[in-house]
Design a protein around this motif. Structure first.
Motif, PDB file in Angstrom:
ATOM      1  N   LYS A  56      -7.942   3.972   4.749  1.00 52.31           N
ATOM      2  CA  LYS A  56      -9.074   3.013   4.213  1.00 52.31           C
ATOM      3  C   LYS A  56      -9.188   1.846   4.969  1.00 52.31           C
ATOM      4  N   CYS A  68      -2.355   4.823   5.768  1.00 57.18           N
ATOM      5  CA  CYS A  68      -3.534   4.442   5.083  1.00 57.18           C
ATOM      6  C   CYS A  68      -4.721   4.487   5.950  1.00 57.18           C
ATOM      7  N   CYS A  75      -8.695  -1.298   2.751  1.00 58.49           N
ATOM      8  CA  CYS A  75      -7.791  -1.412   1.649  1.00 58.49           C
ATOM      9  C   CYS A  75      -7.201  -2.677   1.307  1.00 58.49           C
ATOM     10  N   CYS A  79       0.735  -1.342   0.069  1.00 53.80           N
ATOM     11  CA  CYS A  79       0.151  -0.029  -0.289  1.00 53.80           C
ATOM     12  C   CYS A  79       0.932   1.187   0.070  1.00 53.80           C
TER      13      CYS A  79
END
Length: 88
Positions: A77, A75, A80, A66
């Protein structure tokens, strides 16, 4: 916004700036799924909420690091699909 058509790449893998104006599918139930809908492939998926992807997936994203995890904000999300080294 299309409900049963092709998935919006940006909705699933980043952020879609078009929101409700986007002609592609934004299905929260399919977030994190990498399994493609067989009915969609046949042009027959008419489910209002389909938990499978409506996009041909050629790469297993769980094997790809990622990008956002290496950024200062990390990150954010929840679903993800990319590989993370740090716990989420």
């Amino acid at each position: 916004m299309a409900q049963n058509g092709d998935d919006c790449y940006f909705f699933y893998y980043s952020n879609c700036a078009k929101g409700d104006q986007c002609p592609f599918r934004h299905q929260a139930a399919a977030l994190g799924s990498e399994e493609v809908c067989d009915l969609w492939r046949e042009g027959r998926c008419f489910r209002t909420v389909c938990v499978y992807r409506h996009m041909d997936i050629k790469t297993n994203r769980s094997n790809t690091a990622c990008y956002w995890e290496t950024q200062p904000s990390g990150c954010t999300k929840a679903h993800c699909p990319f590989m993370h080294v740090n716990p989420r």
